[in-house]
Scaffold this active site. Structure first.
Site, PDB file in Angstrom:
ATOM      1  N   SER A 124       0.844  -1.196   0.000  1.00  0.00           N
ATOM      2  CA  SER A 124       0.000   0.000   0.000  1.00  0.00           C
ATOM      3  C   SER A 124       0.877   1.242   0.000  1.00  0.00           C
ATOM      4  O   SER A 124       1.967   1.245   0.592  1.00  0.00           O
ATOM      5  CB  SER A 124      -0.863  -0.004   1.253  1.00  0.00           C
ATOM      6  OG  SER A 124      -1.455   1.250   1.447  1.00  0.00           O
ATOM      7  N   TYR A 148      -1.780  -0.922  10.747  1.00  0.00           N
ATOM      8  CA  TYR A 148      -2.091  -1.495   9.438  1.00  0.00           C
ATOM      9  C   TYR A 148      -0.917  -1.272   8.478  1.00  0.00           C
ATOM     10  O   TYR A 148      -0.412  -2.204   7.841  1.00  0.00           O
ATOM     11  CB  TYR A 148      -3.376  -0.875   8.865  1.00  0.00           C
ATOM     12  CG  TYR A 148      -3.525  -1.113   7.379  1.00  0.00           C
ATOM     13  CD1 TYR A 148      -3.777  -2.383   6.879  1.00  0.00           C
ATOM     14  CD2 TYR A 148      -3.371  -0.055   6.459  1.00  0.00           C
ATOM     15  CE1 TYR A 148      -3.879  -2.608   5.513  1.00  0.00           C
ATOM     16  CE2 TYR A 148      -3.474  -0.272   5.096  1.00  0.00           C
ATOM     17  CZ  TYR A 148      -3.723  -1.549   4.623  1.00  0.00           C
ATOM     18  OH  TYR A 148      -3.807  -1.768   3.271  1.00  0.00           O
ATOM     19  N   LYS A 152       2.093  -3.856   6.481  1.00  0.00           N
ATOM     20  CA  LYS A 152       2.514  -3.884   5.065  1.00  0.00           C
ATOM     21  C   LYS A 152       4.030  -3.704   4.959  1.00  0.00           C
ATOM     22  O   LYS A 152       4.709  -4.413   4.208  1.00  0.00           O
ATOM     23  CB  LYS A 152       1.802  -2.772   4.282  1.00  0.00           C
ATOM     24  CG  LYS A 152       0.289  -2.950   4.190  1.00  0.00           C
ATOM     25  CD  LYS A 152      -0.084  -4.202   3.407  1.00  0.00           C
ATOM     26  CE  LYS A 152      -1.573  -4.393   3.285  1.00  0.00           C
ATOM     27  NZ  LYS A 152      -1.944  -5.713   2.783  1.00  0.00           N
TER      28      LYS A 152
HETATM   29  P1  NAD Z   1     -11.052  -6.632   1.085  1.00  0.00           P
HETATM   30  O1  NAD Z   1     -11.274  -6.597   2.561  1.00  0.00           O
HETATM   31  O2  NAD Z   1     -12.220  -6.402   0.200  1.00  0.00           O
HETATM   32  O3  NAD Z   1     -10.357  -8.009   0.670  1.00  0.00           O
HETATM   33  C1  NAD Z   1      -9.514  -8.730   1.540  1.00  0.00           C
HETATM   34  C2  NAD Z   1     -10.046 -10.154   1.618  1.00  0.00           C
HETATM   35  O4  NAD Z   1      -9.214 -10.926   2.471  1.00  0.00           O
HETATM   36  C3  NAD Z   1     -11.462 -10.208   2.187  1.00  0.00           C
HETATM   37  O5  NAD Z   1     -12.290 -10.929   1.300  1.00  0.00           O
HETATM   38  C4  NAD Z   1     -11.308 -10.932   3.527  1.00  0.00           C
HETATM   39  O6  NAD Z   1     -12.451 -11.715   3.830  1.00  0.00           O
HETATM   40  C5  NAD Z   1     -10.055 -11.750   3.281  1.00  0.00           C
HETATM   41  N1  NAD Z   1      -9.274 -12.096   4.481  1.00  0.00           N
HETATM   42  C6  NAD Z   1      -8.796 -11.251   5.421  1.00  0.00           C
HETATM   43  N2  NAD Z   1      -8.087 -11.943   6.328  1.00  0.00           N
HETATM   44  C7  NAD Z   1      -8.107 -13.243   5.936  1.00  0.00           C
HETATM   45  C8  NAD Z   1      -7.549 -14.443   6.469  1.00  0.00           C
HETATM   46  N3  NAD Z   1      -6.836 -14.461   7.603  1.00  0.00           N
HETATM   47  N4  NAD Z   1      -7.775 -15.597   5.800  1.00  0.00           N
HETATM   48  C9  NAD Z   1      -8.509 -15.617   4.654  1.00  0.00           C
HETATM   49  N5  NAD Z   1      -9.052 -14.519   4.121  1.00  0.00           N
HETATM   50  C10 NAD Z   1      -8.854 -13.346   4.752  1.00  0.00           C
HETATM   51  O7  NAD Z   1      -9.895  -5.578   0.769  1.00  0.00           O
HETATM   52  P2  NAD Z   1      -9.372  -5.044  -0.636  1.00  0.00           P
HETATM   53  O8  NAD Z   1      -9.711  -3.600  -0.708  1.00  0.00           O
HETATM   54  O9  NAD Z   1      -9.757  -5.953  -1.725  1.00  0.00           O
HETATM   55  O10 NAD Z   1      -7.804  -5.134  -0.363  1.00  0.00           O
HETATM   56  C11 NAD Z   1      -7.036  -6.252  -0.780  1.00  0.00           C
HETATM   57  C12 NAD Z   1      -5.612  -6.056  -0.277  1.00  0.00           C
HETATM   58  O11 NAD Z   1      -5.112  -4.822  -0.782  1.00  0.00           O
HETATM   59  C13 NAD Z   1      -5.500  -5.985   1.232  1.00  0.00           C
HETATM   60  O12 NAD Z   1      -4.316  -6.650   1.625  1.00  0.00           O
HETATM   61  C14 NAD Z   1      -5.382  -4.500   1.504  1.00  0.00           C
HETATM   62  O13 NAD Z   1      -4.674  -4.234   2.686  1.00  0.00           O
HETATM   63  C15 NAD Z   1      -4.625  -4.023   0.270  1.00  0.00           C
HETATM   64  N6  NAD Z   1      -4.844  -2.597  -0.038  1.00  0.00           N
HETATM   65  C16 NAD Z   1      -6.122  -2.136  -0.187  1.00  0.00           C
HETATM   66  C17 NAD Z   1      -6.329  -0.771  -0.455  1.00  0.00           C
HETATM   67  C18 NAD Z   1      -7.722  -0.214  -0.585  1.00  0.00           C
HETATM   68  O14 NAD Z   1      -7.891   1.006  -0.426  1.00  0.00           O
HETATM   69  N7  NAD Z   1      -8.739  -1.010  -0.891  1.00  0.00           N
HETATM   70  C19 NAD Z   1      -5.235   0.098  -0.586  1.00  0.00           C
HETATM   71  C20 NAD Z   1      -3.959  -0.420  -0.453  1.00  0.00           C
HETATM   72  C21 NAD Z   1      -3.759  -1.781  -0.179  1.00  0.00           C
HETATM   73  N1  UFG Z   2     -12.216  11.910   3.141  1.00  0.00           N
HETATM   74  C1  UFG Z   2     -13.205  12.810   3.498  1.00  0.00           C
HETATM   75  N2  UFG Z   2     -14.379  12.318   3.992  1.00  0.00           N
HETATM   76  C2  UFG Z   2     -14.607  10.984   4.145  1.00  0.00           C
HETATM   77  C3  UFG Z   2     -13.602  10.068   3.774  1.00  0.00           C
HETATM   78  C4  UFG Z   2     -12.406  10.563   3.283  1.00  0.00           C
HETATM   79  O1  UFG Z   2     -13.025  14.016   3.368  1.00  0.00           O
HETATM   80  O2  UFG Z   2     -15.700  10.603   4.622  1.00  0.00           O
HETATM   81  C5  UFG Z   2     -10.950  12.412   2.559  1.00  0.00           C
HETATM   82  C6  UFG Z   2      -9.717  12.053   3.376  1.00  0.00           C
HETATM   83  O3  UFG Z   2      -9.480  13.030   4.369  1.00  0.00           O
HETATM   84  C7  UFG Z   2      -8.638  12.020   2.279  1.00  0.00           C
HETATM   85  C8  UFG Z   2      -9.394  11.518   1.048  1.00  0.00           C
HETATM   86  O4  UFG Z   2     -10.773  11.786   1.306  1.00  0.00           O
HETATM   87  O5  UFG Z   2      -8.172  13.316   2.019  1.00  0.00           O
HETATM   88  C9  UFG Z   2      -9.228  10.027   0.792  1.00  0.00           C
HETATM   89  O6  UFG Z   2      -9.538   9.315   1.980  1.00  0.00           O
HETATM   90  P1  UFG Z   2      -9.760   7.729   1.993  1.00  0.00           P
HETATM   91  O7  UFG Z   2     -10.155   7.348   3.376  1.00  0.00           O
HETATM   92  O8  UFG Z   2     -10.657   7.334   0.880  1.00  0.00           O
HETATM   93  O9  UFG Z   2      -8.308   7.160   1.626  1.00  0.00           O
HETATM   94  P2  UFG Z   2      -6.897   7.356   2.355  1.00  0.00           P
HETATM   95  O10 UFG Z   2      -5.996   8.036   1.373  1.00  0.00           O
HETATM   96  O11 UFG Z   2      -7.032   7.966   3.677  1.00  0.00           O
HETATM   97  O12 UFG Z   2      -6.442   5.851   2.583  1.00  0.00           O
HETATM   98  C10 UFG Z   2      -6.621   4.833   1.602  1.00  0.00           C
HETATM   99  C11 UFG Z   2      -6.837   3.502   2.299  1.00  0.00           C
HETATM  100  C12 UFG Z   2      -5.587   3.095   3.035  1.00  0.00           C
HETATM  101  C13 UFG Z   2      -4.437   3.058   2.084  1.00  0.00           C
HETATM  102  C14 UFG Z   2      -4.292   4.404   1.401  1.00  0.00           C
HETATM  103  C15 UFG Z   2      -3.183   4.357   0.382  1.00  0.00           C
HETATM  104  O13 UFG Z   2      -7.903   3.600   3.226  1.00  0.00           O
HETATM  105  O14 UFG Z   2      -5.740   1.820   3.582  1.00  0.00           O
HETATM  106  O15 UFG Z   2      -5.512   4.762   0.758  1.00  0.00           O
HETATM  107  O16 UFG Z   2      -3.402   3.316  -0.485  1.00  0.00           O
HETATM  108  F1  UFG Z   2      -3.316   2.763   2.751  1.00  0.00           F
END
Ligand code: NAD
Ligand code: UFG
Length: 342
Positions: A124, A148, A152
């Site tokens: 991430s 979190y 990573k």
């Molecule tokens: P998500 O929660 O939709 O998907 C993660 C999946 O992993 C879920 O289906 C959950 O049920 C499963 N899971 C969690 N722990 C588990 C375990 N111990 N065993 C088996 N299954 C398990 O999240 P996502 O948005 O699809 O994210 C996927 C990956 O990308 C994650 O590792 C997350 O940290 C990373 N990531 C997501 C974002 C974002 O904003 N969505 C940004 C950066 C990184």
């Molecule tokens: N924001 C608002 N109102 C809301 C939600 C978000 O103003 O209700 C703003 C935040 O302050 C930020 C922007 O919208 O400026 C984006 O916020 P998000 O919560 O959508 O995303 P972040 O950048 O905070 O974080 C996300 C994921 C993290 C990940 C990161 C980088 O939640 O897990 O992107 O990939 F690590």
């Protein structure tokens, strides 16, 4: 190839399964459904017309991992499974360290035992923490600030050490920026539990009337309109990035980190405005205090992924909002309430 996708029924995992199947790969998923629905994989089958083998279970269950690797000829792993809510990780660090790190250790140990050394890992942009300058490039020192993000960063370091100990490992660390949007079919998308933490799902729920108004977290940042700037990337572009990374890990050993972002930063109000254009009506919002821990600006330097993976994001902000809205409209209450219509 036969690809094991951990967390494959989640948001990014389900979109990636589609691209893997469309590219002719065989897909095996393990997911404990702690943050996703089994309906997602039914929809993946419906979209692609192809089968996905599903193991409902936990990565922390070593016996199950052994079963999966002994029953299937796995060639490579795409590792999404993990918990991802920043606020929850601050309140429950043990849960996050145990689930994310122990889960990855067990997975890698079983991979080593079965001679599978190719892995694409979901990292991430949060590993960069607050840096002095943007765009963010892969060489910057990592300084995650919450449990979190630290999981990573630690997993990246663990994978580096595995590769030093055994050069057979071939590892891509994909640092996602802000994944948004949904598959163009409107059949799969992001389905957060409870009130969304992230901007785009919050906006879509305001637009559909499920939530009253958006709270914009701060408007005094040093950005063009004072609100926070992020690099939003369409989840389908992100899914393609995994295909390119997979091709790369098959060809190259060692550990390689890549930013997956567009390189363009949009403010909160830019996103609100794009959404308003898509839905043709205003999104009610109010400015509130900044969210603790938020940074002002984050966007990627995506040039390494372009040069080494031949990958580049192609979808713009309008398309991201359009696709997120189609998913929300078609599935106003997410997956579980739509089971009858699958
Ligand atoms: P998500 O929660 O939709 O998907 C993660 C999946 O992993 C879920 O289906 C959950 O049920 C499963 N899971 C969690 N722990 C588990 C375990 N111990 N065993 C088996 N299954 C398990 O999240 P996502 O948005 O699809 O994210 C996927 C990956 O990308 C994650 O590792 C997350 O940290 C990373 N990531 C997501 C974002 C974002 O904003 N969505 C940004 C950066 C990184
Ligand atoms: N924001 C608002 N109102 C809301 C939600 C978000 O103003 O209700 C703003 C935040 O302050 C930020 C922007 O919208 O400026 C984006 O916020 P998000 O919560 O959508 O995303 P972040 O950048 O905070 O974080 C996300 C994921 C993290 C990940 C990161 C980088 O939640 O897990 O992107 O990939 F690590």
């Amino acid at each position: 190839m036969n690809i094991l996708v951990t967390g494959g029924s989640g948001y990014i995992g389900s979109h990636t399964c589609i691209e893997l199947l469309n590219a002719g790969h065989t897909v095996t998923v393990i997911d404990n459904l702690s943050n996703s629905s089994h309906v997602a994989l039914q929809r993946v089958r419906k979209i692609t017309g192809k089968e996905v083998k599903f193991y409902h279970g936990d990565l922390l269950n070593r016996q199950l991992l052994e079963t999966i690797f002994s029953q299937n000829q796995i060639d490579a792993v795409i590792h999404f499974a993990g918990l991802k809510a920043v606020g929850e990780s601050v309140a429950k660090p043990f849960l996050y360290y145990h689930n994310n790190i122990t889960g990855t250790l067990l997975l890698c140990d079983v991979m080593e035992k079965y001679g599978v050394h190719q892995i694409v890992f979901s990292s991430s942009a949060t590993v960069y923490g607050a840096q002095k300058t943007v765009p963010l490039s892969e060489e910057l020192p990592l300084q995650a600030t919450n449990p979190y993000g630290k999981t990573k960063q630690m997993i990246e370091e663990i994978l580096q050490d595995l590769s030093i100990a055994n050069p057979k490992w071939s590892i891509a660390l994909l640092r996602y920026f802000n994944p948004v949007g949904a598959h163009e079919s409107g059949l799969i998308g992001e389905d957060p539990n409870g009130i969304p933490n992230n901007l785009v799902p919050f906006i879509t729920q305001v637009a559909s009337g499920r939530l009253q108004e958006l709270k914009v977290f701060g408007n005094q940042y040093k950005t063009h309109d004072g609100t926070g700037v992020r690099d939003y990337i369409h989840v389908v572009d992100l899914a393609y990035g995994h295909l390119r990374a997979l091709e790369s890990v098959v060809q190259n050993n060692g550990v390689h980190a890549y930013n997956l972002g567009t390189g363009i930063g949009y403010s909160v109000l830019d996103v609100v405005s794009a959404f308003e254009q898509v839905i043709g009506k205003p999104i009610p919002y109010k400015i509130v205090d900044p969210r603790p821990g938020d940074i002002a600006v984050s966007y990627a330097d995506p040039s390494k992924a372009k040069e080494e993976l031949n990958w580049k994001a192609t979808k713009g902000l309008y398309e991201m909002c359009e696709d997120a809205w189609r998913w929300q409209k078609t599935n106003p209450l997410g997956y579980e309430k739509e089971i009858q219509s699958v």
